[in-house]
Design an enzyme around this catalytic site. Structure first.
Site, PDB file in Angstrom:
ATOM      1  N   GLY A 348       0.814  -1.196   0.000  1.00 17.76           N
ATOM      2  CA  GLY A 348       0.000   0.000   0.000  1.00 17.76           C
ATOM      3  C   GLY A 348       0.848   1.246   0.000  1.00 17.76           C
ATOM      4  N   PRO A 350       2.410   4.894   1.240  1.00 20.66           N
ATOM      5  CA  PRO A 350       2.929   5.310   2.547  1.00 20.66           C
ATOM      6  C   PRO A 350       1.836   5.928   3.406  1.00 20.66           C
ATOM      7  CG  PRO A 350       4.388   6.053   0.779  1.00 20.66           C
ATOM      8  CD  PRO A 350       3.145   5.529   0.125  1.00 20.66           C
ATOM      9  N   GLY A 351       1.870   5.610   4.700  1.00 23.14           N
ATOM     10  CA  GLY A 351       0.953   6.231   5.640  1.00 23.14           C
ATOM     11  C   GLY A 351      -0.388   5.565   5.792  1.00 23.14           C
ATOM     12  N   GLY A 353      -0.828   2.682   7.280  1.00 21.43           N
ATOM     13  CA  GLY A 353      -0.853   1.925   8.527  1.00 21.43           C
ATOM     14  C   GLY A 353      -0.256   0.547   8.456  1.00 21.43           C
ATOM     15  N   LYS A 354       0.668   0.301   7.522  1.00 19.04           N
ATOM     16  CA  LYS A 354       1.226  -1.045   7.366  1.00 19.04           C
ATOM     17  C   LYS A 354       2.081  -1.436   8.572  1.00 19.04           C
ATOM     18  CE  LYS A 354       3.272  -0.035   3.502  1.00 19.04           C
ATOM     19  NZ  LYS A 354       2.842   1.378   3.385  1.00 19.04           N
ATOM     20  N   THR A 355       2.989  -0.550   8.961  1.00 22.20           N
ATOM     21  CA  THR A 355       3.902  -0.886  10.059  1.00 22.20           C
ATOM     22  C   THR A 355       3.174  -0.976  11.387  1.00 22.20           C
ATOM     23  OG1 THR A 355       5.697   0.231   8.883  1.00 22.20           O
ATOM     24  CG2 THR A 355       6.023  -0.206  11.220  1.00 22.20           C
ATOM     25  N   SER A 671      -2.698   2.026 -18.422  1.00 20.30           N
ATOM     26  CA  SER A 671      -4.085   2.363 -18.081  1.00 20.30           C
ATOM     27  C   SER A 671      -4.572   3.662 -18.716  1.00 20.30           C
ATOM     28  CB  SER A 671      -4.238   2.451 -16.557  1.00 20.30           C
ATOM     29  OG  SER A 671      -3.446   3.489 -16.032  1.00 20.30           O
ATOM     30  N   LYS A 714      -8.547   5.601  -8.266  1.00 12.88           N
ATOM     31  CA  LYS A 714      -8.915   6.390  -9.449  1.00 12.88           C
ATOM     32  C   LYS A 714     -10.329   6.941  -9.328  1.00 12.88           C
ATOM     33  CE  LYS A 714      -5.754   3.888 -12.505  1.00 12.88           C
ATOM     34  NZ  LYS A 714      -5.612   2.945 -13.615  1.00 12.88           N
TER      35      LYS A 714
END
Length: 775
Positions: A348, A350-351, A353-355, A671, A714
């Site tokens: 995903g 940055p920011g 919430g992965k970590t 795309s 998108k």
């Protein structure tokens, strides 16, 4: 005679021998001062039995000492340096005074008479042996043979040799207490014999060693010499305390059979090494690593599904797919406690919430959490460790993380797995393949540890912003979970539930000190952030709370209510402008939709005829794939002139220039194919495309439109730009299930399968090809 007494440590004063001494004890200083006050400067020097006693008594002193005369007394700081000249042996009869210094009643101790011929024979033997073996004396000893001319008495010569040899205190005192000169010489000759044997043993050890050796080998050999000498003297020290401690720790630690065997072998090797040898510390560190690794220690998983849901919901908003995957794993563990942990990959922007999600998973499972960033990692040995043959070798970061966790089933997060580098030092991606393969990590071998360690119970979580740089074989070993960007409404909920309370707490404010209406937070989201995650939003809220905290620190007591029009004073001028549709779209312009790591964006494609020229000109920092899309769209339009109102292409010769604004930003991907085709069809037909319509999709030369990614981002970009219609590939209709209802509200979604459908949907008045109209 009653004389002051000077006790000394580890040495003996002999008659007729001058001995330099230093005194620092208060009792010794008082005894010296008392002797100096007398006319003859006489003092009795006696050796202590044990040097650690600071205030010796009768039982602590040897019964025989030496009467001496103080010479060259000099004060240096708190102590006195002096030279004492021995005069004669005396026996201590009594100690009539003990404070402030010792006084002793002494009597001279004369020698028994000896046979002069026996004395002369012993004297010659002593002189010959000293002349033949000068190595028996101290290295700093003067030329004894020359000194013998000054000491002609046999007993004096024996005392002289003894003072220049490295004899222990017991042998020195035994020599002083000898009843006769012949007995003293006999003892001296026996001491020389013993020292000669030690000297021969040293020479034997030296001759057995190799003559060519490195500096480390030489140090080791010299220490072995010392150990052998100590062993022969019966004076070997006990340095096994540390090894004994390691043996006890090994006995109390539960180890696999292979690890226990290795520890026992290394302990045997350690016991043969000197503690100053370089290999000693290397071996010790290796043993400590084995004993500290959690071979069989693990935490008990908290399998309460309800609690796990509450923990995950407390820390993160939405992310239903990820949360359900963790709950599924909990359910599997309840039915099969031996199930292998999944290997997840959070992908995903940055920011999003992965970590922090990894920390929440560890809390929900009741496991230890370890974090490791792989961004910029180039050396494969950083993961696998270095072999112990290298100087400064260390275990790899995987084993170190498990060691820090203290259990063999932690949640281990490998952050930024898409930013691993590779160079001549190896490929860390290849090393990760073994770590992240459940079929192989059961017996993972670190180069430093060189023992199989079971990583199958470790819950591995990797994170990435993009999958493009991750090798296919590595990607195949991970279960992908995509964390899409948040909608404005989702960001609002995250700000209200998580970000704002945390920033208030960090700023030292109470919840009632600051009021931020939803309209204000919406304004912050739309005018001061442009991201898929919430990092910029978190920083903006932090800036607001700090400005409010400053007001309270300056004495303000009323609650602060921040309205949307107050943001300029708190955050500065607006940093971003809302994506507005172009009020007029000229022929040759179409609105496309692009995906970026910061979310979705509206991207306009512009085209123009170049009269008198030929071919295609493409600008806007386009990548190879996007250039091919331009060529494909152009070929499609040229091969289908019937879609144009006149049914044919312009007769005059003209080239085509295609430009995508924001030329400093690299653009690539398939795309934008539909938007490019619409722009070219609008250019050739002279009909403008609808200004309220945006589109995305990959085109083919024959007409079918293929699905693309990033649909949610998108569509959100089109919603943010206040567009009314979005043209999407029919195959992407299923992807709208993850789109929240509020994002779809007010949008008309047009799904197309063929390019001619997209052209007629985007350009009013454009006809479909005859072939497409046949039922």
């Amino acid at each position: 005679m009653i004389l002051p007494v000077l006790p000394i440590k580890n040495m003996v004063l002999y008659p007729r021998i001058a001995l330099p001494l230093s005194a620092g004890r208060s009792s010794s200083l008082a005894a010296i001062e008392s002797a100096m006050a007398a006319e003859d400067n006489v003092i009795v020097v006696v050796a202590q039995r044990r040097p650690e006693i600071e205030e010796p008594d009768t039982k602590d002193l040897f019964p025989i000492g030496t009467r001496g005369i103080l010479k060259k007394v000099m004060r240096v700081g708190d102590q006195l340096d002096m030279v004492v000249q021995g005069v004669e042996r005396v026996a201590l009869l009594d100690l009539p005074q003990r404070r402030p210094f010792l006084r002793a009643e002494v009597a001279a101790r004369p020698f028994a008479k000896d046979d002069p011929e026996v004395l002369e024979a012993m004297q010659r033997e002593l002189r010959e042996r000293i002349a033949a073996s000068p190595g028996l004396l101290r290295t700093d000893a003067p030329n004894v043979v020359q000194l013998f001319t000054l000491f002609r008495d046999p007993l004096d010569q024996a005392y002289l040799v003894a003072s220049l040899m490295e004899l222990d205190l017991e042998r020195q005192q035994t020599l002083l207490e000898a009843d006769s000169a012949s007995a003293a010489l006999r003892l001296m000759l026996s001491f020389l014999t013993h020292e000669e044997q030690i000297l021969k043993l040293r020479q034997k050890i030296t001759s057995a060693a190799t003559t060519e050796m490195s500096r480390e080998q030489k140090d080791y050999f010299l220490r072995q010499q010392m150990r052998a000498i100590q062993h022969e003297l019966g004076d070997e020290k006990n340095d096994e305390a540390e090894i004994t401690m390691l043996r006890e720790k090994a006995a109390a630690t539960e180890l696999p059979e292979a690890a226990r065997k290795e520890v026992e072998e290394q302990l045997v090797r350690l016991s043969r090494l000197n503690s100053m040898a370089p290999d000693y510390q290397v071996t010790r560190s290796y043993i400590e690593l084995i004993l500290e690794l959690p071979w069989n220690r693990r935490t008990t998983d908290d399998l309460d599904v309800g609690r796990a849901r509450r923990v995950l919901d407390e820390d993160h908003y939405d992310l239903k797919e990820v949360k359900e995957r963790i709950i599924e794993h909990l359910a599997v563990l309840r039915l099969n406690p031996k199930a292998k942990a999944p290997i997840l990959c959070f992908v995903g922007a940055p920011g999003v919430g992965k970590t922090s999600l990894g920390q929440s998973i560890a809390r929900a499972l009741g496991r230890a959490f370890e974090h490791m960033s792989l961004g910029g990692l180039h050396d494969e040995a950083e993961l696998r460790g270095h072999r112990r043959t290298y100087v400064g070798a260390m275990p790899g970061r995987i084993i170190q993380a498990v060691r820090r966790a203290g259990v063999n089933n932690p949640v281990l997060m490998l952050d930024e797995v898409d930013k691993i580098g590779r160079d001549f030092r190896g490929d860390p991606d290849a090393a990760l393949m073994e770590v992240l393969d459940p079929a192989q990590n059961v017996g993972f071998r670190d180069n430093y540890l060189d023992l199989p360690f079971d990583l199958s119970r470790v819950f591995f979580i990797t994170t990435a912003n993009s999958l493009d740089t991750i090798p296919g074989p590595l990607l195949d070993r991970m279960e992908l979970l995509r964390l899409a960007g948040y909608t404005d409404e989702e960001k609002l909920q995250i700000a209200v539930r998580y970000l704002l309370p945390r920033q208030l707490s960090q700023a030292g404010l109470r919840p009632d000190n600051l009021q931020l209406p939803d309209e204000t937070i919406h304004a912050v989201i739309r005018l001061y952030t442009r991201e898929a995650g919430v990092r910029q939003l978190d920083r903006a809220l932090g800036q607001i709370t700090r400005r409010v905290a400053l007001r309270f620190a300056e004495g303000k007591t009323e609650a602060v209510n921040v309205a949307a029009n107050d943001l300029a004073a708190l955050l500065g001028p607006e940093r971003f402008f809302l994506d507005q549709t172009r009020k007029i779209l000229r022929p040759g312009v179409a609105a496309g939709l692009a995906w970026t790591e910061a979310g979705g964006e509206v991207l306009y494609v512009e085209s123009s005829l170049l009269h008198g020229r030929d071919g295609l000109t493409m600008t806007g920092h386009l990548g190879e794939v996007m250039k091919e899309s331009v060529q494909t769209a152009h070929s499609y339009i040229l091969s289908h002139p019937e879609i144009l109102p006149s049914g044919r292409l312009p007769r005059h010769k003209a080239g085509i220039h295609v430009h995508v604004p924001a030329g400093a930003v690299p653009k690539d991907g398939p795309s934008a194919g539909v938007a490019i085709a619409v722009a070219l069809a609008s250019l050739y037909s002279g009909l403008p495309a609808r200004r309220d319509t945006a589109m995305t999709g990959e085109i083919t030369l024959s007409g079918p439109i293929l699905p693309v990614g990033g649909i949610k981002e998108k569509v959100l970009a089109a919603k943010r730009a206040e567009l009314a219609r979005v043209i999407l590939p029919k195959a992407n209709e299923k992807d709208l299930a993850e789109l929240p209802p509020e994002a779809r509200a007010g949008l008309e979604l047009v799904f197309v399968e063929e390019l001619d459908e997209a052209l007629t949907a985007a350009i009013p008045g454009l006809a479909r090809p005859l072939a497409a109209q046949v039922p």
